[in-house]
Design an enzyme around this catalytic site. Sequence first.
Site, PDB file in Angstrom:
ATOM      1  N   ASP A   1      -4.088  -1.224   9.846  1.00  0.00           N
ATOM      2  CA  ASP A   1      -5.135  -0.309  10.333  1.00  0.00           C
ATOM      3  C   ASP A   1      -6.365  -0.427   9.439  1.00  0.00           C
ATOM      4  O   ASP A   1      -6.400  -1.248   8.515  1.00  0.00           O
ATOM      5  CB  ASP A   1      -4.601   1.129  10.401  1.00  0.00           C
ATOM      6  CG  ASP A   1      -4.131   1.627   9.038  1.00  0.00           C
ATOM      7  OD1 ASP A   1      -4.402   0.948   8.013  1.00  0.00           O
ATOM      8  OD2 ASP A   1      -3.496   2.694   8.974  1.00  0.00           O
TER       9      ASP A   1
ATOM     10  N   ASP B   1      -7.670   1.554   7.129  1.00  0.00           N
ATOM     11  CA  ASP B   1      -7.442   1.816   5.706  1.00  0.00           C
ATOM     12  C   ASP B   1      -6.762   0.621   5.047  1.00  0.00           C
ATOM     13  O   ASP B   1      -7.120   0.209   3.946  1.00  0.00           O
ATOM     14  CB  ASP B   1      -6.538   3.046   5.533  1.00  0.00           C
ATOM     15  CG  ASP B   1      -7.363   4.321   5.447  1.00  0.00           C
ATOM     16  OD1 ASP B   1      -8.612   4.193   5.377  1.00  0.00           O
ATOM     17  OD2 ASP B   1      -6.765   5.412   5.463  1.00  0.00           O
TER      18      ASP B   1
ATOM     19  N   GLU C   1       0.838  -1.185   0.000  1.00  0.00           N
ATOM     20  CA  GLU C   1       0.000   0.000   0.000  1.00  0.00           C
ATOM     21  C   GLU C   1       0.884   1.250   0.000  1.00  0.00           C
ATOM     22  O   GLU C   1       1.634   1.478   0.942  1.00  0.00           O
ATOM     23  CB  GLU C   1      -0.869  -0.055   1.270  1.00  0.00           C
ATOM     24  CG  GLU C   1      -1.654   1.170   1.554  1.00  0.00           C
ATOM     25  CD  GLU C   1      -2.270   1.094   2.969  1.00  0.00           C
ATOM     26  OE1 GLU C   1      -2.136   0.043   3.630  1.00  0.00           O
ATOM     27  OE2 GLU C   1      -2.871   2.079   3.392  1.00  0.00           O
TER      28      GLU C   1
ATOM     29  N   ASP D   1      -1.075  -1.813   5.664  1.00  0.00           N
ATOM     30  CA  ASP D   1      -0.925  -1.365   7.048  1.00  0.00           C
ATOM     31  C   ASP D   1      -1.907  -2.107   7.948  1.00  0.00           C
ATOM     32  O   ASP D   1      -2.993  -2.496   7.511  1.00  0.00           O
ATOM     33  CB  ASP D   1      -1.232   0.145   7.146  1.00  0.00           C
ATOM     34  CG  ASP D   1      -0.136   0.973   6.488  1.00  0.00           C
ATOM     35  OD1 ASP D   1       0.933   0.402   6.196  1.00  0.00           O
ATOM     36  OD2 ASP D   1      -0.361   2.173   6.251  1.00  0.00           O
TER      37      ASP D   1
END
Length: 654
Positions: free
Chosen positions: A515, A517, A440, A513
Amino acid sequence: MAKAPDLFDSAPASSKAYTAKDIEVLEGLEPVRRRPGMYIGGTDEAALHHLAAEILDNAMDEAVAGFATRIEVDLEPNDVLTVRDNGRGIPIDPHPKFKNKSALEVIMTTLHSGGKFGGKVYDTSGGLHGVGSSVVNALSEWMEVEVDRDRRGHQMRFERGKPVGKLKDIGAVNRRGTIVRFHPDPQIFKDAHFSAARLYRMVKSKAYLFRGVEIRWRCDPALVRGETPAEETLKFPGGLLDFLRGEVGAGETVTPREFFGRIESNGKGAVEWAITWAPAIEPFLQSYCNTIPTPQGGTHEQGLRNALTRALRAHGERVNSRKTALVTPDDLMAQACAVLSVFIREPEFQGQTKEKLSTPDAQRLVENVVRDHFDHWLAENPADADRLFNFVLDLAEDRLRRRQEKETQRKSATRKLRLPGKLADCTKSGQDGTEIFLVEGDSAGGSAKQARDRATQAVLPLRGKILNVASAAAGKLAQNQELSDLVQALGCGTGAKYRDDDLRYERVIIMTDADVDGAHIASLLLTFFYREMPRLIAKGHLHLAMPPLYRLSHGGTIVYARDEADRARLLKSAFKPNAKVEVSRFKGLGEMMPAQLKETTMRPGKRALVRVEIAEAEKSRTENLVERLMGKKPELRFQFIQENAQFAAAAVDI
Ligand code: 1YM
């Protein structure tokens, strides 16, 4: 003295007497000594042998013109070379323009253009050749010339191009001809010495090239090495055919008979050739013009290649081979052993070293003569013709096959070149043991590129949120840059065109990541693979990387936690109770040091990877879930959120 047969019916030299006034004087010899390279191409060993060739060529000219039958070449110690012929002898009558000078002196002390001299039939004029004896004289420490003419002998000596005394009458002789004895100037040729082997080869080739001459070779025994004889009489009545047989020896040939021919008097020039095809022998094409070697080929060689190819193709058409057109001159010459010799008037040479014949007429001459003869040869020996045709056709087909292979190699190389620019590919090719990380963002991509093992790990950074294929219109997929980069990098095609064998990596690893997103991007990618490359998932290629979210450190102990639960567990198990553990949270992969990323997420053996699978029993439920969560209808998504709100934390943990 018996006269050698004229090459031409209409040879003018025998009827036209030389007169001294024909000599065109151009300039003195100073320029030659100042810039020897301009005249003989340098001052090395090759240039030194040029001097010998120049004198030998003059003697050969006299033989080819029909006036000399015998030439003698004698290599003495200390680089002294003697060449003699039994021709007319260089003219010695007084020169009208130079009151006190003989023609011989003028010839030896002035630069002139060879062709203008008395209309010699086949002088070797052109380029390096034909500037002749005066250049050799200029570059010799000394030179002695003896001319035996009209039953009287005459001698003259020169030093560094300048006459030493007058032309001396040495009395009555009963021989005829010219003797040139010289010692190349060590001031000019610093370390150069005559090579007996080289001179012998040169002399021998001249004997092959002109059957009307006998050349006696002699060399001081102290100078001979290897195969060079100290003494030999060279005469080859078989001409080039003798030469070819000498070269090919007992080697196996495609046809038992050589293709050999000679035409001597058609008014335009003479051509002689000898060719055979010997698969086991290093192929060669040696060509000559007026006995001068033309290693760079030229018009005469072109004529030969064209003639042979046209005749062989015509044969192919006669026997009705549909493959006739495949045969090129290169195929025909690829395994040929060939010698070609032409004699023409006023040849022109080209190129820096003047080793290429450029006279256009030579091509026509050779082409017509050889075409005619080869047509006959093929027609008279049908079995040989078939054998040769099939042999050459095999070579043509081999060539085409090699070209095809090269083309496919080139194509696959450009396919590789068309990989997306952002892809940092691994050096190993093929699926075995290779993997691609879909990362990403460019900054995480940068860390991943540094952290990877270049040999087996590729990295493709994807910018931002990729297209949601479950809700997008069909045409959008092809237009989407990120996804088309991805498809290209994987190489296996999509949908019905998916081919697992073409997949360029063994593992495809989504690395986002830890998280929300990141989870979103991962789910968009999962949706893409699920919809466009379901077999990639079914074959077990697709994986999720598990990067840590927290770093826990105290003293020398550092551990990484994947999520809150992991963090709580590690705080208890990895450290002493009440230790002041430092906890830091990674905002993203891009924040991690490459070494950290490598140790925690990328290095096989240390990392955790989750293989993505669709369990057989879960198939309809997965389809339903993907459609609800990622599909075109937002109301289904809304309904799912309402039903599952209490599991929200777990939903993030894909
Ligand atoms: C060992 C070297 O140079 N022989 C030689 C040279 C000439 C002639 C004969 C010759 C040619 C012609 C007429 C002619 C040369 N003649 C000239 C020039 N052997 C060696 N043998 N008479 C004799 O071509 O008409 C230059 S060399 F200038 F007379 F043409």
